[in-house]
Write an enzyme that holds these catalytic residues in place. Structure first.
Site, short mmCIF file in Angstrom:
data_model
loop_
_atom_site.label_atom_id
_atom_site.label_comp_id
_atom_site.label_asym_id
_atom_site.label_seq_id
_atom_site.Cartn_x
_atom_site.Cartn_y
_atom_site.Cartn_z
N ASP A 149 0.90 -0.89 0.00
CA ASP A 149 -0.14 -0.30 -0.11
C ASP A 149 1.03 1.32 0.13
O ASP A 149 2.22 1.22 0.62
CB ASP A 149 -0.72 0.04 1.11
CG ASP A 149 -1.69 1.21 1.52
OD1 ASP A 149 -2.03 1.49 0.61
OD2 ASP A 149 -1.76 2.10 2.76
N ASP B 243 -0.38 5.55 0.61
CA ASP B 243 -0.95 5.85 1.66
C ASP B 243 -0.73 5.48 3.19
O ASP B 243 -1.85 4.65 3.34
CB ASP B 243 -2.28 6.78 1.49
CG ASP B 243 -1.70 7.02 0.36
OD1 ASP B 243 -1.15 8.45 0.07
OD2 ASP B 243 -2.37 7.43 -0.63
#
Length: 217
Positions: free
Chosen positions: A4, A6
């Site tokens: 991932d 953010d």
């Protein structure tokens, strides 16, 4: 490896916070903490719906709000984007082997392209963005798409996530999950290994998540 972006690789959630608060002020309001937390791990369309509802302005155009926010966050990404603790060292270790690696993010391609100036365009074999899949996290589609593009069975992948929505997405896809919470806690669950940060995480630890499958050590 499925990363991932953010809140996991980069400390961008604080930049989204700035942009969202400025957008709320632009509309004459203040974004509540509960609404902000509800946005974590969601895509832009959902976030704008939450924002407009929180401000009592459901008639706002989500596309116009998204454009305003993306313009501001893109400015912040250019100068203020910082790595999360341990993230750069882990990514470099993974790429040195090398292990097939994907970036799997709910952010849209436009912002991801800016973030890649910090992350490195050669750091990932595949980049899956939120506006390039038919369903976003917590749906499993983003992680299933990344594994398919890498040509690796998703059961042989470790996904690294910071949010409950991202963890749910990766688990539903069938990946092993390493959770490193940022704004929201991650509840313990079968198939999820939770750590405070990526500091000290290495290939040996990742290998234990996939036992008895082998990772280079």
């Amino acid at each position: 490896m499925l990363f991932d972006m953010d809140g996991t690789l980069v400390d961008s959630e604080r930049l989204w916070e700035i942009g969202l608060q400025e957008l709320a002020a632009h509309y004459g309001g203040t974004l509540s903490e509960s609404a902000r937390l509800a946005m974590v791990g969601t895509n832009m369309a959902v976030s704008m719906e939450i924002l407009h509802t929180d401000l009592g302005q459901p008639w706002r155009d989500p596309a116009a709000s998204a454009e305003w926010l993306e313009n501001r966050v893109a400015e912040l990404f250019l100068t203020e984007l910082r790595w999360r603790p341990g993230a750069l060292a882990l990514l470099e270790a993974v790429r040195a082997v090398p292990i097939p690696t994907a970036l799997v993010t709910s952010s849209r391609r436009r912002l991801v392209e800016v973030a890649l100036e910090t992350l490195g365009r050669d750091s990932f074999d595949v980049v899956v963005c939120g506006d390039e899949v038919p369903a976003n996290k917590p749906d499993p589609t983003p992680y299933l798409t990344a594994a398919r593009l890498l040509d690796v069975p998703v059961e042989r992948c470790v996904a690294i996530e910071d949010s409950p929505a991202g963890v749910a997405s990766a688990l539903a896809a069938g990946a092993a999950v390493l959770g490193v919470p940022s704004l929201l806690p991650i509840d313990p669950a079968e198939g999820v290994h939770v750590l405070e940060s990526l500091v000290g995480v290495d290939l040996e630890l990742l290998g234990t998540l996939l036992t008895p499958l082998d990772l280079p050590r």
